[in-house]
Design an enzyme around this catalytic site. Structure first.
Site, PDB file in Angstrom:
ATOM      1  N   SER A 194       0.882  -1.173   0.000  1.00 48.13           N
ATOM      2  CA  SER A 194       0.000   0.000   0.000  1.00 48.13           C
ATOM      3  C   SER A 194       0.912   1.212   0.000  1.00 48.13           C
ATOM      4  CB  SER A 194      -0.845  -0.010   1.284  1.00 48.13           C
ATOM      5  OG  SER A 194      -1.474   1.241   1.489  1.00 48.13           O
ATOM      6  N   TYR A 203      -1.658   0.060  10.645  1.00 50.21           N
ATOM      7  CA  TYR A 203      -1.708  -0.426   9.254  1.00 50.21           C
ATOM      8  C   TYR A 203      -0.393  -0.107   8.542  1.00 50.21           C
ATOM      9  CZ  TYR A 203      -3.681  -1.002   4.489  1.00 50.21           C
ATOM     10  OH  TYR A 203      -3.938  -1.388   3.191  1.00 50.21           O
TER      11      TYR A 203
END
Ligand SMILES: NC(=O)c1ccc[n+]([C@@H]2O[C@H](COP(=O)([O-])OP(=O)(O)OC[C@H]3O[C@@H](n4cnc5c(N)ncnc54)[C@H](OP(=O)(O)O)[C@@H]3O)[C@@H](O)[C@H]2O)c1
Length: 254
Positions: free
Chosen positions: A139, A152
């Site tokens: 990501s 995250y």
């Protein structure tokens, strides 16, 4: 009936979003796709849809954090062309000061350890294929941080480092390692899962962004990278919508 020599692609997290779109696109590109995720009904339904479209798909219920189950799954493959490590996601958006360690652990388990399990278990078959490809869905969170994102961000940094290190360690073998790092992708479940079913909070993530990326946009980059000639290694693709200049700089028409 699988034509002899049809390359096989295993996709984790194929029950929704980017994984499901990738399964459809890799199947259309000529791979026999093996769909895995925990929700068996979803992947069976998608496999049936892909088969009805004249392509080849099978479904196998699998939790990537369960090493015994992953090892059992891997025994089915003598040879494998592509592994797409897509299963993952975010839980919560709390600051470091108040984030729940259980959320951090769970994100690390699925995004990092899940990817590790699948990659370790299938690397022999990928190598045996003579031209294997490992894809890691990291990501843009794996490349820079943002407030409320630390749990995250830590996990996706882990996934990124796993990909980078593996590439160093297996150079000289016939396996390439591709990292795909998407920015804002509007999928049905990612933000809802992050906010534990709070659809109002989830909708705010995309508020005023006219064209966030779609699951198909990301699947397109994965399929493109996998279908380059085997000697071409797309190390890293960072893909954002035009309206997003960084994790924190997003144009919103509000
Ligand atoms: N959407 C975004 O903005 C965005 C941006 C950058 C990167 N990503 C990354 O792209 C990937 C896909 O995201 P998405 O937007 O498509 O999210 P999604 O729709 O929530 O998909 C997540 C998938 O992971 C599977 N999964 C979760 N835990 C699992 C486990 N323990 N074992 C096996 N499968 C598991 C889920 O299936 P089951 O629940 O059926 O197991 C689901 O199919 C994730 O790694 C995510 O972090 C997303």
């Amino acid at each position: 009936m699988t034509a002899p020599g049809t390359p096989i692609a295993v996709i984790t997290g194929a029950s929704s979003g980017i994984g499901a779109a990738t399964a459809r696109q890799l199947a259309a590109a000529g791979y026999r796709v093996v769909l895995t995720a925990r929700r068996k009904d979803r992947i069976e339904e998608l496999a049936a849809e892909i088969n009805e479209a004249g392509h080849q798909a099978t479904a196998y219920a699998l939790d990537v954090t369960d090493r015994t189950a992953v090892d059992e799954f891997a025994t089915a493959f003598q040879t494998l062309a592509v592994l797409v490590n897509n299963a993952g996601g975010a839980l919560g958006a709390d600051p470091v000061a108040t984030g729940d360690p259980a959320d951090w652990r769970q994100m690390y388990e699925v995004n990092v350890i899940g990817t590790l399990h699948m990659t370790q278990a299938l690397l022999p078959a990928l190598t045996a294929s003579g031209d294997g490809t490992v894809v890691v869905l990291s990501s843009t969170a794996g490349h820079s941080t943002y407030e409320g994102g630390a749990g995250y961000v830590v996990a996706k940094n882990g996934a990124r480092v796993l990909a980078e290190t593996l590439r160093l360690e297996i150079v000289g073998t016939p396996v390439r390692v591709i990292e795909i790092a998407p920015g804002m992708v509007k999928t049905d479940e990612f933000a809802t899962t992050r906010f534990r079913g709070d659809t109002e909070k989830a909708a705010k993530v995309y508020a005023g962004v006219t064209e966030p990326l779609t699951a198909d946009d990301v699947a397109d980059t994965i399929t493109w990278a996998c279908t380059r000639p085997p000697h071409v290694n797309i190390d890293l693709l960072v893909v954002r919508p035009r309206a997003q200049a960084s994790n924190t700089k997003v144009h919103r028409d509000l």
